[in-house]
Design a protein around this motif. Structure first.
Motif, PDB file in Angstrom:
ATOM      1  N   GLU A   1       0.814  -1.216   0.000  1.00 22.42           N
ATOM      2  CA  GLU A   1       0.000   0.000   0.000  1.00 22.42           C
ATOM      3  C   GLU A   1       0.846   1.263   0.000  1.00 22.42           C
ATOM      4  OE1 GLU A   1      -3.002   0.112  -0.578  1.00 22.42           O
ATOM      5  OE2 GLU A   1      -3.831  -1.851  -0.052  1.00 22.42           O
ATOM      6  N   GLY A   2       2.168   1.125   0.087  1.00 22.23           N
ATOM      7  CA  GLY A   2       3.046   2.278  -0.005  1.00 22.23           C
ATOM      8  C   GLY A   2       3.307   2.950   1.324  1.00 22.23           C
ATOM      9  N   ARG A   3       3.898   4.136   1.272  1.00 24.46           N
ATOM     10  CA  ARG A   3       4.307   4.859   2.455  1.00 24.46           C
ATOM     11  C   ARG A   3       3.252   5.880   2.880  1.00 24.46           C
ATOM     12  NH1 ARG A   3       9.159   7.473   2.453  1.00 24.46           N
ATOM     13  NH2 ARG A   3       8.393   9.549   2.990  1.00 24.46           N
TER      14      ARG A   3
ATOM     15  N   ILE B   9      12.631   2.917  15.792  1.00 27.58           N
ATOM     16  CA  ILE B   9      11.998   2.421  14.568  1.00 27.58           C
ATOM     17  C   ILE B   9      12.301   0.931  14.418  1.00 27.58           C
ATOM     18  CG2 ILE B   9      11.864   2.622  12.060  1.00 27.58           C
ATOM     19  CD1 ILE B   9      10.706   5.008  13.596  1.00 27.58           C
ATOM     20  N   MET B  10      11.257   0.133  14.180  1.00 23.64           N
ATOM     21  CA  MET B  10      11.407  -1.322  14.119  1.00 23.64           C
ATOM     22  C   MET B  10      10.571  -1.885  12.975  1.00 23.64           C
ATOM     23  SD  MET B  10      11.017  -1.992  18.207  1.00 23.64           S
ATOM     24  CE  MET B  10      11.941  -0.968  19.369  1.00 23.64           C
TER      25      MET B  10
ATOM     26  N   VAL C 170       8.143   0.824  11.415  1.00 19.68           N
ATOM     27  CA  VAL C 170       7.168   1.563  12.206  1.00 19.68           C
ATOM     28  C   VAL C 170       7.776   2.041  13.528  1.00 19.68           C
ATOM     29  CG1 VAL C 170       5.211   0.264  11.262  1.00 19.68           C
ATOM     30  CG2 VAL C 170       6.311  -0.520  13.382  1.00 19.68           C
ATOM     31  N   TYR C 171       7.090   3.005  14.108  1.00 19.34           N
ATOM     32  CA  TYR C 171       7.311   3.383  15.504  1.00 19.34           C
ATOM     33  C   TYR C 171       6.232   2.662  16.289  1.00 19.34           C
ATOM     34  CZ  TYR C 171       7.299   6.280  19.739  1.00 19.34           C
ATOM     35  OH  TYR C 171       7.334   6.717  21.041  1.00 19.34           O
ATOM     36  N   PRO C 172       6.576   1.618  17.048  1.00 17.76           N
ATOM     37  CA  PRO C 172       5.555   0.795  17.717  1.00 17.76           C
ATOM     38  C   PRO C 172       4.757   1.570  18.763  1.00 17.76           C
ATOM     39  CG  PRO C 172       7.686  -0.340  17.649  1.00 17.76           C
ATOM     40  CD  PRO C 172       7.934   1.088  17.265  1.00 17.76           C
TER      41      PRO C 172
ATOM     42  N   THR D 199       3.817   4.837  10.962  1.00 21.64           N
ATOM     43  CA  THR D 199       4.837   4.573   9.955  1.00 21.64           C
ATOM     44  C   THR D 199       6.116   5.340  10.269  1.00 21.64           C
ATOM     45  OG1 THR D 199       4.160   6.399   8.509  1.00 21.64           O
ATOM     46  CG2 THR D 199       3.071   4.262   8.171  1.00 21.64           C
ATOM     47  N   GLU D 200       7.242   4.763   9.874  1.00 19.16           N
ATOM     48  CA  GLU D 200       8.543   5.392  10.118  1.00 19.16           C
ATOM     49  C   GLU D 200       8.601   6.798   9.541  1.00 19.16           C
ATOM     50  OE1 GLU D 200      13.252   4.473   9.059  1.00 19.16           O
ATOM     51  OE2 GLU D 200      11.674   3.739   7.737  1.00 19.16           O
TER      52      GLU D 200
END
Length: 427
Positions: free
Chosen positions: A148-150, A235-236, A249-251, A303-304
């Motif tokens: 789905e992209g960024r 970021i993981m 992502v940033y959880p 999202t990151e």
């Protein structure tokens, strides 16, 4: 790897949670003749606390099935009127009697900062008797496939502009906390492009417009660390088997840990009191605890690209108040805002967005006429109390409703539609 360990911990704890829940049911079951003894209540209370603190909380529901309009109860249904991979636009459709005049349309922009939009359940509930309410229902990034992209801050602003076009002219927009910056940026972009769907008013509540003013612990952390530190430490990758497997992502659990650590003693005391309420069979107080933490402990990933761009733009560079913010290589000029009324709201004891940070919007929007602007500071409330709770319902919500009614706009007052979209094309 840390995210994988977090998931593994939940998997390992699953049978223990199930056993604790089963044992709690045994001790609390009214068919058990010992269920009302002090020993049974103590055991059941301890088991429930254990189960709740080790549980993963899913997305709550809004649960608004009715509201009161003109003294009468009317049904409310939820409907998705616009959808993109990272957000649904949710409409709370009120089944009002035929022939009744139309109320103001309000778009509530929920924070995309770790919690679900249901955190604003009380905000929506207070507005429903007076307005046709829509809300941004952001989607957990770990549930969005990589295909789905960024999604970044520029996409966020584009989403808001598209939603305002879907809802129609004369809409009032409310940005709660984090969205204050993209809401203000979106309005500035629309005004500079003479967009006919520019909102009639915008209300910014407890938002980080200028975090140089009365910086909080959250603001200080962003200033002390370079952007690369955030990229390397928070970021993981989303673990398998989530739909967003391998998305950076940033959880949400990291954001929640940060929020809870700021007031850890308060949360520990709350759980201790919850345990005592259960032992004393104080069901009402225990239920209030459950309701709050069912919402507070339900978190989502970001999202990151959105997280890092927000940290950089809002908290490190202070781009918006400095007049340096860009939207897809186009300057965000807040001085272009002339036709949108502005209401800013702050809480006296806000430890997330310090006093003055939201009011700064009044300064960087110099061309809004004086009779179209208002600032309000609510005494004796923290960050959460700015948009929820008894003082919000009693003091803040009526001011928002009155402001939107005062600055209602009819279609005849809108300007001709002209908007430059990504790629330089006019629409």
């Amino acid at each position: 790897m840390f995210y994988q360990l977090y998931e593994m911990n939940h998997a390992v704890m699953a049978p223990f949670r199930a056993a604790a829940d089963a044992m709690r049911f045994f001790y609390a079951n009214p068919l058990n003749p010992f269920s009302q003894t002090a020993m049974a209540r103590t055991a059941a209370a301890g088991l429930e606390v254990f189960e709740r603190v080790t549980r993963r909380y899913g997305k709550p529901v809004f649960g608004h099935s009715e509201t009161t309009i003109d003294g009468k109860t009317v049904a409310v249904t939820e409907e998705i009127v616009w959808a993109k991979p990272f957000c649904n636009l949710l409409h709370f459709k009120r089944h009002v009697p035929p022939g009744r005049g139309q109320d103001q349309k309000i778009l509530v922009v929920a924070p995309m900062s770790g919690h679900y939009a249901t955190l604003l359940r009380g905000t929506v509930e207070a507005l429903l008797p007076h307005a046709d309410v829509y809300i941004t229902d952001w989607i957990d990034a770990r549930m969005v496939p990589l295909a789905e992209g960024r999604f970044d801050l520029d996409d966020y602003i584009d989403y808001l502009i598209e939603m305002l076009h879907v809802i129609g002219p004369g809409t009032h927009v409310i940005g709660v906390c984090q969205p204050s910056v993209p809401v203000l940026a979106a309005v500035a972009v629309m005004e500079s492009q003479q967009d006919s769907m520019v909102p009639a008013s915008m209300t910014l509540m407890g938002g980080p417009i200028d975090t140089r003013i009365n910086p909080t612990a959250v603001n200080d952390l962003a200033q002390q660390k370079p952007l690369e530190w955030f990229r390397e430490n928070v970021i993981m990758n989303v673990p398998w088997p989530q739909p967003g497997f391998m998305r950076r992502v940033y959880p949400g659990f990291l954001q929640l840990s940060g929020f809870m650590s700021m007031n850890l003693d308060r949360h520990l005391i709350a759980h201790k009191e919850f345990y005592e309420h259960l032992v004393k069979n104080d069901g009402e107080s225990a239920e209030k605890h459950r309701d709050f933490y069912d919402e507070y402990l339900a978190v989502m990933d970001l999202t990151e690209e959105f997280y890092l761009q927000t940290v950089d733009t809002v908290f490190i560079k202070h781009s918006l108040p400095k007049g340096e913010m860009m939207h897809r290589h186009i300057p965000v000029d807040t001085s272009a805002i002339r036709n949108v009324a502005l209401l800013t709201i702050e809480g006296e004891n806000d430890d997330i967005s310090g006093l003055g940070q939201t009011q700064a919007a009044q300064t960087i929007c110099p061309n809004i006429p004086d009779d179209m602007r208002l600032h309000y500071m609510q005494p004796d409330v923290g960050h959460y109390g700015v948009f929820n709770g008894s003082r919000f319902r009693r003091e803040i919500a009526p001011r928002i409703v009155a402001f939107t009614q005062k600055h209602a706009r009819t279609p005849s007052r809108t300007t001709p539609f002209k908007r430059v979209i990504k790629g330089g094309k006019a629409g």
